[in-house]
Design an enzyme around this catalytic site. Structure first.
Site, PDB file in Angstrom:
ATOM      1  N   ASP A   3      -4.799  -5.907  11.401  1.00 51.69           N
ATOM      2  CA  ASP A   3      -5.752  -6.408  10.718  1.00 51.69           C
ATOM      3  C   ASP A   3      -5.876  -5.453   9.541  1.00 51.69           C
ATOM      4  OD1 ASP A   3      -7.776  -8.408  10.626  1.00 51.69           O
ATOM      5  OD2 ASP A   3      -9.100  -6.872  10.873  1.00 51.69           O
ATOM      6  N   GLU A  57      -1.118  -7.171   7.989  1.00 49.13           N
ATOM      7  CA  GLU A  57      -2.180  -7.976   7.084  1.00 49.13           C
ATOM      8  C   GLU A  57      -2.170  -7.075   5.824  1.00 49.13           C
ATOM      9  OE1 GLU A  57      -6.095 -10.578   6.880  1.00 49.13           O
ATOM     10  OE2 GLU A  57      -6.054  -8.471   7.729  1.00 49.13           O
TER      11      GLU A  57
END
Length: 553
Positions: free
Chosen positions: A210, A264
Site C-alpha cells: 500500500d 501501489e
C-alpha cells in the site's frame, strides 16, 4: 536478481478480494475468511491464477483495515490466524496463489507503538518512530508545514499531553487515525522485515504494498507551496524508498516458490514509476494510467504504447487493471460522457447509460486479457457490477465522506457486498440459514447479476470472463510479450502477438471490417459477416487451419 521469463507473476491473472465484501461465512453481514474459503471453487473455476486480499489484520477499522493495530494477527471480524493459515493451504490446493496486503506507510493510532509514543511524552524515543514535530506560530498552534491529507484536511493533528497541555503535531497523510511511520528509524525497518518473514513463513505468495511510493519523506519535511511540482512532492517518491525495497527483495528472494511484491505506485511520470520495477526492487506495480484512461481510441492506444515501452526498459511485465476498491466501477464510468477517471472525480450521479457501459466493459475485459503481462480482476468485474450511487448518507463509511465535509462520497459505491444468488438481498452473501443485512446495502437490481443467475447464461459477463481467462491461460500466455500494431483504421485498436493471434477493438459508432483471419477465437459481442460492432473486441486466429467457429458471448 534477473527476472525469469517463465515466472508465474509475469503473466498471472490475479483476482482482488475486498475481504469485508466478498462473502460472509459466519452470518454477521461482513465478509470474512470463512466466506473466502467456501468460495475457493468459484475462484478456481473462474480461471484466475492468484488472489490478492485487502488487509485482514487487527484494526479499529477507521479506514476499512488500512489502519493496522497488529500486523501479525487477523481481526476477529474476519476470523482467526488459524483460519487464515488454513485458507493459504486450501488456496494452494485449488491451484491458487495468495497475496496479502501490507500497509507500511502508516499504522493505526491504536498500534502499541503509537500508544506508547503518546504516553511517553515529548522528546521520548518512542515518538521517534513517527513524525512528531512542534507546531509553527507563537504558541505552536499551527501545523509544522502545509501538507494536506489525501483524505482531505490538514495532514497534521496536534496531541494533548497527559497533563492536558497542548503538545506537538504528528503526521498522517491519510486519516488522523493513521499516523505515518518514520522510515528513517532502524526499528521501523527491522519490524517490517520481520513482518514479511512472519507471513512468508506461513506460505503467502507475496505482498501488495500500500502507498509504495510514500514511505520516505524529503529531509526537513519542507512546505509543498502554492504551486507544487507533482513530480517532486516532499512526501512521496524520495530516493530513500528504493533502499527499503532492495532490502525487502533480499528477504523475499531467500524464500522459494517465486514470492512477489506488487506495488501501489501512483506517480505522474513513467520514468518515476519504472524505477520501482528494477530487477532488485519490486516485481510489478499497478498500471494506474491504464485504469484512469478514457474509453477513446487515442488515449487507449497511447497508454498501451507508453506502458509497454516503459516496462521494457527494466525488463518488468506490465499490469492491466480496470477497477479496484478505490475507484468507481468501470461499467458506470464507461457509460458516461466523460469516461476517464482521477482520484478527484466529482461526477457522482452523472447521467449513465449502463447498457453502453456494460458493452464497453466487456470489450475492455478482452482487451486487457489479450495484452502481454499480468492482469487484475476486481471482485464483481466478472459479474459486470455497476457503481452503487444511492447509498444513504447515514450509511456511508469511507472516511473521505467526513474528511471532505460531505462533498466527496468516497469509495463505498464500489465496495458493496457481492451478489451470489437469490432474488433479494443479501443475495447469498451470508449463509442461507443466517441471511444477515450486509454492512452496505445491495441494490435490488442485482438479482439479475448474481453469480448464480449468470452461471448458466452463455452470453453473460461471468461466462465471458470464464472463457477468456481459460483461453488466456491455455493459449495467450504462451504468446510473445511484444505487440505489433495493425493498421485497421483510425477508430480501432488492433495488434498481433506472434503469427497466429490478433486483438481488435472497435471504438467507432459503426461496425468495422475485421482484418483477414481464419477464425474468431472469442468476441465480446456478436460478430457477423466479418464486421465488428461498435464498442466490441474480438480475438482472432490468423493462421490457416485454425478453428473457425465464433465464440461471441
Amino acid at each position: 536478481m534477473p527476472h525469469s521469463p517463465a515466472a508465474w507473476w509475469r503473466t498471472a491473472s490475479i483476482y482482488q478480494i475486498y475481504v469485508r465484501s466478498f462473502a460472509d461465512g459466519n452470518g454477521d453481514g461482513i465478509g470474512d475468511v470463512a466466506g473466502i474459503r467456501e468460495r475457493l471453487p468459484y475462484l478456481r473455476d473462474l480461471g484466475v491464477d492468484a488472489l490478492w486480499l485487502t488487509p485482514w489484520y487487527v484494526s479499529p477499522m477507521a479506514d476499512a483495515g488500512y489502519d493496522v493495530a497488529d500486523y501479525r494477527d487477523i481481526d476477529p471480524i474476519f476470523g482467526t490466524l488459524a483460519e487464515a493459515e488454513a485458507l493459504i493451504g486450501e488456496a494452494h490446493e485449488n491451484g491458487l496463489r495468495l497475496i496479502v496486503d501490507l500497509v507500511p506507510n502508516h499504522c493505526s493510532d491504536r498500534h502499541p507503538w503509537f500508544q506508547e509514543a503518546l504516553a511517553a511524552g515529548p522528546g521520548s524515543a518512542a515518538r521517534e518512530r513517527f513524525w512528531f514535530l512542534p507546531g509553527r506560530g507563537e504558541h505552536g498552534e499551527l501545523p509544522p508545514n502545509d501538507w494536506r491529507s489525501y483524505f482531505g484536511g490538514p495532514a497534521w493533528t496536534r496531541v494533548t499531553e497527559t497533563d492536558g497541555s497542548p503538545g506537538p503535531w504528528y503526521l498522517h497523510m491519510f486519516a488522523p487515525q493513521q499516523p505515518d511511520l518514520n522510515w528513517e528509524h532502524p526499528q521501523v525497518r527491522a519490524e517490517f522485515e520481520d513482518i514479511l518473514r512472519f507471513w512468508l513463513d506461513r506460505g503467502v505468495d507475496g505482498f501488495r504494498i500500500d502507498v509504495a511510493h510514500g514511505l520516505t519523506k524529503k529531509p526537513g519535511l519542507p512546505d509543498v507551496g502554492p504551486d507544487p511540482d507533482p513530480t517532486d512532492l516532499p512526501y512521496q517518491d524520495t530516493d530513500g524508498v528504493h533502499d527499503i525495497y532492495r532490502s525487502w527483495r533480499a528477504v523475499i528472494d531467500a524464500y522459494g516458490g517465486e514470492r512477489v511484491f506488487v506495488g501501489e505506485v501512483w506517480l505522474p511520470t513513467p520514468d518515476q514509476f519504472v524505477r520501482y520495477l528494477r530487477p532488485d526492487e519490486l516485481h510489478s506495480a499497478f498500471n494506474f494510467e491504464f485504469l484512469c484512461c478514457a474509453w477513446e481510441v487515442g488515449p487507449v492506444r497511447e497508454v498501451i504504447e507508453q506502458t509497454l515501452a516503459a516496462h521494457a526498459l527494466v525488463g518488468a511485465p506490465p499490469t492491466w487493471v480496470l477497477s479496484n476498491h478505490d475507484t468507481i466501477r468501470h461499467v458506470t464510468r464507461y457509460g458516461r460522457q466523460e469516461t476517464g477517471f482521477d482520484m478527484g472525480d466529482k461526477r457522482h450521479g452523472a447521467p449513465t447509460d449502463l447498457d453502453l457501459g456494460l458493452r464497453r466493459a466487456r470489450a475492455a475485459a478482452l482487451l486487457t486479457l489479450a495484452l502481454p503481462g499480468g492482469v487484475y480482476v476486481y471482485q464483481g468485474d466478472e459479474l459486470g457490477l455497476a457503481e452503487v450511487e444511492d447509498i444513504p448518507d447515514d450509511l456511508l463509511q469511507d472516511p473521505t465522506w467526513e474528511r471532505s465535509g460531505h462533498t466527496d462520497r468516497g469509495r463505498d459505491g464500489c465496495r458493496v457486498p457481492l451478489p451470489w444468488s437469490g432474488d433479494h438481498p443479501p443475495f447469498g452473501f451470508s449463509p442461507p440459514d443466517a441471511p444477515a443485512e450486509p454492512w452496505l446495502p445491495q441494490p435490488l437490481v442485482w438479482k439479475d447479476a448474481t453469480a448464480e443467475a449468470q452461471s448458466g447464461e452463455p452470453g453473460s459477463m461471468l461466462s465471458l470472463y470464464r472463457t477468456a481467462l481459460t483461453l488466456r491461460r491455455t493459449d495467450l500466455t504462451r504468446l510473445p510479450e511484444t505487440v505489433s500494431w495493425l493498421g485497421t483504421g483510425p477508430e480501432t485498436v488492433a495488434f498481433t502477438r506472434g503469427d497466429d493471434f490478433a486483438c481488435v477493438v472497435n471504438f467507432s459508432e459503426a461496425p468495422v471490417e475485421l482484418p483477414a483471419h481464419h477464425g474468431v477465437l472469442l468476441a465480446s459481442g456478436p460478430v457477423t459477416g466479418g464486421l465488428l460492432p461498435s464498442d466490441t473486441c474480438a480475438w482472432l486466429r490468423l493462421a490457416p487451419g485454425a478453428a473457425s467457429d465464433t465464440n461471441a458471448l
